[in-house]
Scaffold this active site. Structure first.
Site, mmCIF file in Angstrom:
data_model
loop_
_atom_site.group_PDB
_atom_site.id
_atom_site.type_symbol
_atom_site.label_atom_id
_atom_site.label_comp_id
_atom_site.label_asym_id
_atom_site.label_seq_id
_atom_site.Cartn_x
_atom_site.Cartn_y
_atom_site.Cartn_z
ATOM 1 N N CYS A 53 50.562 94.599 -37.379
ATOM 2 C CA CYS A 53 49.995 95.853 -37.798
ATOM 3 C C CYS A 53 50.320 96.865 -36.702
ATOM 4 O O CYS A 53 50.836 96.685 -35.618
ATOM 5 C CB CYS A 53 48.255 95.538 -37.913
ATOM 6 S SG CYS A 53 47.522 95.021 -36.357
ATOM 7 N N CYS A 148 42.683 99.463 -30.633
ATOM 8 C CA CYS A 148 43.037 99.935 -31.929
ATOM 9 C C CYS A 148 42.335 101.077 -32.246
ATOM 10 O O CYS A 148 41.197 101.297 -32.550
ATOM 11 C CB CYS A 148 43.210 98.688 -32.828
ATOM 12 S SG CYS A 148 43.852 99.381 -34.443
ATOM 13 N N GLU A 178 36.265 91.613 -30.375
ATOM 14 C CA GLU A 178 36.176 92.788 -31.055
ATOM 15 C C GLU A 178 34.815 92.952 -31.593
ATOM 16 O O GLU A 178 34.283 94.106 -31.109
ATOM 17 C CB GLU A 178 37.011 92.922 -32.330
ATOM 18 C CG GLU A 178 36.827 94.593 -32.944
ATOM 19 C CD GLU A 178 37.566 94.382 -34.196
ATOM 20 O OE1 GLU A 178 38.707 93.694 -34.574
ATOM 21 O OE2 GLU A 178 36.973 94.738 -35.318
HETATM 22 S S1 SF4 Z 1 41.973 96.730 -36.229
HETATM 23 FE FE1 SF4 Z 1 43.129 94.591 -35.740
HETATM 24 S S2 SF4 Z 1 43.997 94.145 -37.552
HETATM 25 FE FE2 SF4 Z 1 43.572 96.253 -37.899
HETATM 26 S S3 SF4 Z 1 45.212 97.573 -37.379
HETATM 27 FE FE3 SF4 Z 1 43.923 97.357 -35.515
HETATM 28 S S4 SF4 Z 1 44.584 95.426 -34.385
HETATM 29 FE FE4 SF4 Z 1 45.538 95.293 -36.520
#
Ligand code: SF4
Length: 410
Positions: A53, A148, A178
């Site tokens: 991703c 992210c 996370e």
């Molecule tokens: S939140 Fe996690 S799964 Fe979603 S785009 Fe970001 S890294 Fe990828």
């Protein structure tokens, strides 16, 4: 979407060509039907969306660039970069060290770090406490922060909810990197509590309604609530956010359940709902949504079994497995090596957290029909290796380049 510079050994020529073609034909991402690959005696249905991703590619690009640009420097990763053993092994083999394991247990003490060291923050983000610790040592993480943006979006959403004086209920796995990071950011702004599933949400609701004595909460939810959390009043107004990789239907059910509890407790109407419940959408990321929707579509196709490729501790991958196993036998493998022979496959049962050996997983008839997908942290190269391994057990299969060419001509 931005293109990233990811090492070529993580790519697969076959899958890159398929993804390119599907994207060209479906620019608005409306078609979630699987891709049919006909190898003759083996027929594979590949999910429409799977694999690396945005957040994972971003993290991998930053990590490999940091290694290239800093020869001779000590480079640390706070914990696993992403939940994929292959990627983490590659980083370790290039001299990167992990400071903590995936549950936050210290491997290398922070006291060993010096201001000259580089510390990479993984895609999951980190807690405010750890960020502060690193800054105190003199390590500035901004340049090497691979958090992210979709995780940061959850933190922003919690902040918005907190500003409106709601407490925050986080649907996530309490020990997942996370969720620990999101909890830390949420708790900075508002009373916060983590629920791992619907069963725990039902128990939490009993404290809201007064069915359970308040004092029991602190033992039952130990380690899952913020400092000074007052169960007697903090959940009078609440909003729900979630780990970006949960099962969409689970988060929806949890939010709906808590909403109903608040409606009944306070006699709320549509007009007064916001007095006690922040009615917001889930905070799943686009990749989780796309990958889960693709699997749901793929499951309309009759098949002998499904294979899901990914790291065993990957949250998003385990939810894809969960969806598949409701419908048909499903094998969760971390690499092609787990397919030991034509008769034996080693696969992970994430419920019991055990690797199991299954014999005779391939049926006697042909064509064998297989549904296939992978998690958001799984390199496409691993999926192609799994395809090659399985097709290698059969005679007279159509060669991969011909299958790819046929597909590209359609
Ligand atoms: S939140 Fe996690 S799964 Fe979603 S785009 Fe970001 S890294 Fe990828």
């Amino acid at each position: 979407m931005k293109q990233f510079d990811v090492p070529v050994f993580y790519r697969s020529p076959l899958i890159s060509a398929i993804k390119r073609k599907r994207k060209e034909k479906d620019k608005l991402k409306k078609d979630f039907s699987p891709t049919f690959l006909d190898f003759g005696p083996v027929q594979i249905y590949l999910a429409r969306h799977f694999g690396f991703c945005y957040g994972v590619e971003n993290a991998i690009e930053i990590a490999f660039r940091t290694i290239d640009q800093n020869p001779g420097k000590r480079i640390y990763l706070l914990s696993e970069m992403i939940h994929n053993p292959q990627v983490n092994k590659d980083l370790l083999s290039r001299g990167v060290h992990f400071l903590q394991d995936t549950h936050g247990r210290q491997i290398i003490p922070f006291a060993d770090l010096t201001p000259d060291d580089i510390v990479l923050i993984p895609a999951f983000g980190t807690t405010l406490e750890i960020e502060k610790k690193l800054n105190t040592i003199g390590i500035h993480t901004e340049k090497y922060n691979t958090t992210c943006p979709f995780v940061e979006k959850v933190w922003n959403r919690s902040e918005v909810i907190a500003r409106k004086e709601y407490a925050i209920v986080i649907h996530g796995k309490p020990t997942h990197e996370e969720t620990r990071a999101t909890f830390s950011h949420a708790a900075f702004n508002a009373p916060s509590v983590v629920v791992k599933n619907m069963a725990q949400t039902i128990e939490l609701a009993k404290y809201i309604t007064g069915e359970k004595p308040a004092e029991d909460f602190y033992e039952e939810f130990k380690g899952q609530y913020s400092a000074n959390f007052d169960i007697a009043k903090d959940l009078d107004r609440l909003g729900v956010v979630n780990q970006t990789t949960m099962l969409a239907s689970d988060t929806q059910a949890i939010a709906d359940y808590l909403k109903q509890v608040m409606i009944e407790k306070y006699g709320l109407t549509k007009e007064t709902l916001a007095d006690h419940f922040a009615d917001t959408r889930d905070t799943l990321c686009y990749a989780t949504n796309d990958n889960q929707t693709s699997v749901s579509q793929m499951l309309h196709t009759a098949a002998d079994f499904a294979i899901v490729v990914g790291g065993y501790n990957s949250s998003n991958t385990s939810h894809l497995v969960e969806l598949c196993e409701e419908k048909l036998p499903t094998y969760f493998v971390s690499s092609a090596e787990k397919i030991l022979s034509r008769d034996k496959i080693l696969h992970y049962n994430f419920h019991s957290r055990q690797e199991l050996l299954t014999r005779d997983f391939l049926p006697d008839h042909t064509p064998v029909r297989i549904l296939m997908t992978s998690g958001a942290s799984c390199p496409d190269a691993l999926v192609e290796q799994v395809i090659e391994k399985i097709t290698g057990f059969f005679n007279d299969t159509i060669p991969t380049d011909q299958v790819a060419a046929n597909f590209l001509l359609v």
